[in-house]
Scaffold this active site. Structure first.
Site, PDB file in Angstrom:
ATOM      1  CB  CYS A  48      -0.922  -0.028   1.216  1.00 49.97           C
ATOM      2  SG  CYS A  48      -1.823   1.506   1.508  1.00 49.97           S
ATOM      3  CB  CYS A  51       0.182   2.141   4.018  1.00 46.95           C
ATOM      4  SG  CYS A  51      -1.455   1.413   3.807  1.00 46.95           S
TER       5      CYS A  51
END
Length: 302
Positions: A48, A51
């Site tokens: 991700c 993230c």
């Protein structure tokens, strides 16, 4: 085994504030711990990208809170059960736990100012909350989102009518929309004790620049004048004002510095004085101000 997101500054000193958890340890690290201080849970995964943008901001804000909040990170690929139970469908997802239960949260990678505001509200730090809200509003204004910025400044003034930073920010919103009369009326609301504060001085300088730019002319016609007569300092001066009005700070710097370099005496040192007003309007920490001051010093003291 978890593969934690590492960020600069992480180390043993963070062990009590920032940690990775598992399904087995979630009760201890989050539920139980949140009965002492609020705990943020950062659901993430190695694949991700957002993230990896958000987690360092969370860590920085948690460290700045100095123990008032903790951060627990959970890799959803290795520990899918709890995020599944909580209905996490996209990441990054952040949940705030307090007294053993989730009380707030958000999804997606927020800018640093909004992360700080989220934590400030969570821990009840009104002063930090207000400052973070101002940072978020100013970031929106810088990005051209005048409506969002104006709403945030207005809400801040409802809470504190003497918030000079909010008054100045709202005035700049009016300047952005070309409503210079409303901008002036807004600045008149500043309490006498705060009329010389940095945000208000910046807004006043911005208002004066907007007034000058209105009579400076358009960029294309001024460039045409300079092409025909490169020594026309007045047209170059007006071009600097027009460029600044369009957000081209570097271009404005270049034109004013060119006048100082070739025609320092122009209109009683007008170019240098105008640069100083630009620096006031932009703010001391703006990259254009920092660069401009360095370039001006090099030119004046070479």
């Amino acid at each position: 085994m978890d593969t934690p997101i590492l960020s600069e500054g992480a180390g043993a000193a963070d062990a009590n504030l920032i940690k990775n958890t598992s399904t087995k340890d979630f009760m201890r690290d989050v539920i139980d711990a949140s009965r002492e201080v609020p705990v943020l849970v950062d659901f993430w995964a190695p694949w991700c990208g957002p993230c990896r943008q958000l987690t360092p901001l969370l860590e920085k804000a948690v460290r700045a809170a100095k123990g008032a909040v903790k951060l627990v990170k959970m890799n959803i690929d290795e520990h899918p059960q709890i995020p599944g139970q909580m209905g996490v469908q996209s990441i990054p997802a952040v949940f705030a736990f307090q007294d053993g239960r989730p009380v707030d949260g958000f999804m997606g990678a927020l800018p640093e100012s909004r992360v700080k505001a989220f934590i400030a509200r969570l821990i009840g730090d009104d002063q930090a909350d207000a400052a973070a809200d101002m940072e978020s509003a100013e970031a929106a204004l810088a990005a051209g989102d005048v409506n969002t910025a104006a709403q945030a400044f207005g809400e801040a003034l409802q809470k504190d009518a003497e918030n000079a930073r909010a008054v100045a920010g709202l005035a700049k919103c009016y300047i952005k929309t070309g409503d210079l009369t409303r901008a002036e009326q807004t600045l008149a609301l500043v309490p006498p004790a705060k009329v010389d504060s940095a945000p208000v001085s910046s807004a006043r300088a911005s208002l004066e620049l907007a007034r000058k730019a209105a009579s400076a002319g358009d960029v294309d016609s001024l460039r045409a004048k300079l092409a025909a007569n490169p020594g026309d300092s007045q047209s170059r001066f007006d071009l600097a004002l027009a460029l600044n009005a369009k957000g081209d700070r570097q271009g404005a710097l270049d034109e004013l510095l060119a006048i100082i370099r070739k025609d320092r005496a122009f209109n009683d040192d007008a170019a240098r004085k105008q640069l100083l007003q630009l620096f006031d309007a932009w703010g001391a920490s703006d990259p254009a101000t920092i660069s401009g001051r360095q370039r001006l010093s090099s030119l004046l003291f070479a």
